[in-house]
Design an enzyme around this catalytic site. Sequence first.
Site, short mmCIF file in Angstrom:
data_model
loop_
_atom_site.label_atom_id
_atom_site.label_comp_id
_atom_site.label_asym_id
_atom_site.label_seq_id
_atom_site.Cartn_x
_atom_site.Cartn_y
_atom_site.Cartn_z
CG ASP A 62 -1.94 1.06 1.25
OD1 ASP A 62 -1.77 2.08 0.54
OD2 ASP A 62 -2.94 0.91 1.98
CG ASN A 89 0.28 4.04 -12.57
OD1 ASN A 89 -0.16 4.82 -13.42
ND2 ASN A 89 -0.43 3.00 -12.12
CE1 TYR A 154 -7.01 11.41 -10.05
CE2 TYR A 154 -7.22 13.21 -11.62
CZ TYR A 154 -6.78 11.95 -11.30
OH TYR A 154 -6.07 11.22 -12.22
CB THR A 189 -7.94 3.04 -17.21
OG1 THR A 189 -8.52 4.26 -16.70
CG2 THR A 189 -6.73 3.38 -18.08
#
Length: 250
Positions: A62, A89, A154, A189
């Site tokens: 993690d 990533n 985000y 994705t």
Amino acid sequence: MRFENKVIAVTGGTSGLGEAIVKAFAAEGGSVFFCGLLDIEGERVMHETSSLVGTTQYVQADVRDDAAMQAFIGHAVAYKDRLDIAVNNAGISHTAARFADHDLDTVNDVLQTNVMGIWHAMRHQIPQMLDAGGAIINIASILSRSGAGWMAPYGMSKHAVVGLSKSAALDYADMNVRINTVSPGPMQTPMFERALEDIGGDLEKFAGGIPKTGPASPDDVAKTVLYLASDEAANVTGANFIVDGGVSTG
């Protein structure tokens, strides 16, 4: 075979862009160690890369846990007593909401994963590269370049990724450690599919917009990552490569 005999660590390598990056490095001879949280997906990626010229090894870890990142990087380094390349990533998104309506727990989780996850990883990657040099590529987003309506946590996190990458690049520019960022636009994705569901499939509401050619293939974005990891980019550090089909140029 640009990455034959290279040791590579990839976070968030079990799906989407991370999976494409793992497979691309392995196809060019790399020894790739990748982490994630879902063992079944990690084992799937290893199985799907078993016929490639390079090798892959999944480790459950993690990125929000500094000790887990230390252990993951240590596992990669132990293979050949070095780390040549790292791609950070791993990241998460969240449901759309106006700024003041975002739940604080969600904001903290996004920052801990998208920002501190890269901080933890780099903190253990960089010391392993100081003797022989290396390349680090951090994955941000086109939302690192502008405001992100309905997606403030985000967008904030991706601005931070670019900022920390540029700062670290300056710190190690004279030590042969190159640090760059790739900022993709929409890609086909699982994260993109979840985002579409969240906005009811209305592409006009998609934060940052959709390229005229549609969402990119993660395989195409992975090519930019491999370029930055290669000797071809030997004089490139502190850069943020936009890979978005032109959608952010308007």
